[in-house]
Design a protein around this motif. Sequence first.
Motif, PDB file in Angstrom:
ATOM      1  N   LYS A 149       0.810  -1.103   0.013  1.00  0.00           N
ATOM      2  CA  LYS A 149       0.067  -0.122   0.159  1.00  0.00           C
ATOM      3  C   LYS A 149       0.961   1.052   0.048  1.00  0.00           C
ATOM      4  O   LYS A 149       1.746   1.277   0.943  1.00  0.00           O
ATOM      5  CB  LYS A 149      -0.924   0.225   1.303  1.00  0.00           C
ATOM      6  CG  LYS A 149      -1.850   1.129   1.351  1.00  0.00           C
ATOM      7  CD  LYS A 149      -2.784   1.138   2.386  1.00  0.00           C
ATOM      8  CE  LYS A 149      -4.028   2.060   2.430  1.00  0.00           C
ATOM      9  NZ  LYS A 149      -4.930   1.814   3.690  1.00  0.00           N
ATOM     10  N   ALA A 150       0.570   1.984  -0.898  1.00  0.00           N
ATOM     11  CA  ALA A 150       1.561   3.282  -1.000  1.00  0.00           C
ATOM     12  C   ALA A 150       0.756   4.658  -0.900  1.00  0.00           C
ATOM     13  O   ALA A 150      -0.310   4.624  -1.571  1.00  0.00           O
ATOM     14  CB  ALA A 150       2.414   3.270  -2.551  1.00  0.00           C
ATOM     15  N   LEU A 151       1.351   5.505  -0.399  1.00  0.00           N
ATOM     16  CA  LEU A 151       0.799   7.004  -0.337  1.00  0.00           C
ATOM     17  C   LEU A 151       1.743   7.714  -1.118  1.00  0.00           C
ATOM     18  O   LEU A 151       2.971   7.613  -1.085  1.00  0.00           O
ATOM     19  CB  LEU A 151       0.921   7.371   1.008  1.00  0.00           C
ATOM     20  CG  LEU A 151       0.357   8.893   1.215  1.00  0.00           C
ATOM     21  CD1 LEU A 151      -1.180   9.115   0.846  1.00  0.00           C
ATOM     22  CD2 LEU A 151       0.572   9.233   2.715  1.00  0.00           C
ATOM     23  N   VAL A 152       1.055   8.603  -2.169  1.00  0.00           N
ATOM     24  CA  VAL A 152       1.886   9.631  -3.031  1.00  0.00           C
ATOM     25  C   VAL A 152       1.212  10.882  -2.869  1.00  0.00           C
ATOM     26  O   VAL A 152       0.186  11.256  -3.063  1.00  0.00           O
ATOM     27  CB  VAL A 152       1.875   9.063  -4.487  1.00  0.00           C
ATOM     28  CG1 VAL A 152       2.384  10.204  -5.243  1.00  0.00           C
ATOM     29  CG2 VAL A 152       2.196   7.647  -4.861  1.00  0.00           C
ATOM     30  N   ALA A 153       2.015  11.597  -2.365  1.00  0.00           N
ATOM     31  CA  ALA A 153       1.571  13.132  -1.885  1.00  0.00           C
ATOM     32  C   ALA A 153       2.038  13.966  -3.068  1.00  0.00           C
ATOM     33  O   ALA A 153       3.152  13.909  -3.648  1.00  0.00           O
ATOM     34  CB  ALA A 153       2.365  13.556  -0.469  1.00  0.00           C
ATOM     35  N   GLY A 154       1.157  14.767  -3.582  1.00  0.00           N
ATOM     36  CA  GLY A 154       1.403  15.470  -4.530  1.00  0.00           C
ATOM     37  C   GLY A 154       1.389  14.861  -5.833  1.00  0.00           C
ATOM     38  O   GLY A 154       1.837  15.106  -6.999  1.00  0.00           O
ATOM     39  N   ALA A 155       0.150  14.076  -6.057  1.00  0.00           N
ATOM     40  CA  ALA A 155      -0.126  13.077  -6.896  1.00  0.00           C
ATOM     41  C   ALA A 155      -1.040  13.578  -8.248  1.00  0.00           C
ATOM     42  O   ALA A 155      -1.163  12.898  -9.060  1.00  0.00           O
ATOM     43  CB  ALA A 155      -0.561  11.683  -6.433  1.00  0.00           C
ATOM     44  N   SER A 156      -1.296  14.958  -8.065  1.00  0.00           N
ATOM     45  CA  SER A 156      -2.451  15.550  -9.005  1.00  0.00           C
ATOM     46  C   SER A 156      -1.903  15.925 -10.236  1.00  0.00           C
ATOM     47  O   SER A 156      -2.361  16.053 -11.278  1.00  0.00           O
ATOM     48  CB  SER A 156      -3.173  16.627  -8.393  1.00  0.00           C
ATOM     49  OG  SER A 156      -2.253  17.750  -8.174  1.00  0.00           O
TER      50      SER A 156
END
Length: 255
Positions: free
Chosen positions: A16-23
Motif C-alpha cells: 500500500k503506497a501513499l503518493v503526496a502531490g499526486a495530482s
Amino acid sequence: MIELPKTPSFSLPGKKALVAGASSGIGFACASALAEAGAHVVLGARRVEKLEQIVAAMSEQGWSAEALQLDIADVEATAATVSANGPFDILVNSAGLARHSSAVETSPEDFDAVMEVNLRGAYFLAQAVAKELISNERPGSLITISSQMGHVGGVDRAVYCASKFAVEGFTKAMALEWGSSQIRVNTVCPTFIRTPFTEATFDNPERVKWVEEKIKLGRTGTVEDIMGAVLYLASDASSLVTGTAMMVDGGWTAD
C-alpha cells in the motif's frame, strides 16, 4: 550445477503506497509507476477532483488506486489522515513549492511558504508514516522527491536550495533512527523536469540554454525519467539502500 542468483523483484503486489502531490507532474508519474507495479496506491493532493479523474483512468487499466484529500502543510490534519488510512508500506512525497528570486530580494513570506511545504510538511509527513509502520511492526520505504538543488547552488534559488538541503539532512538522520525497524528513507534528486510546475523556467530561452549546458547528457528531463528510480527505491530491489540520494540529473552534480 551452478546455482544462479535471482534478481530481486520490482513488483509491488500486496503493498500500500501513499503518493503526496499526486495530482500532476512527478507525483502523478510516480503514482502510475507504483500502481502499474501492483501496489494499491492512495493518491493525495489538495485537488481531489483531479485525483478522482486520475483514479478513474488507473481503474480502466486494472490498477488499484483511490483518491485522498491531503495538504501536507497542515501537519496535524496530515498526521490524522495517515493514521486513519495507514499503515503505508511506501511513501512517495512529491508535494513541493518553489518561489524563486534573488537572495537579496527574498521576502519572509516566500521563505516561510517554501519551508512550510518543502521542509516542515515533508518532515512531519515522513514522521506520520513511520509512526504507523513502527507501531504495526512493518518495514517500509519512504521516498522524498528532493532535487539536485539539494546538493548544489542555483541562481535565484537560495530558499529552494535551503529547503532541499534540509530534506537531505533529515533523510539521513531518519534513516539512521529507523533502520532497526527496517524502514528505509531515501531521496530522488531530479534535474530540471518538464512539468506544469517548471513552465516558467522553460519559457525562458536563456535559462533553458544554461540548464542544457549544465546537464552532461545534453537534455532536460521528463517525468518518465523519475519513474524507474522511484520504483527501484520502493521495491525489494533496493532492500539495502537507505539514507542516500539517487541523482537523476543527467550528470549535473558530477562536476
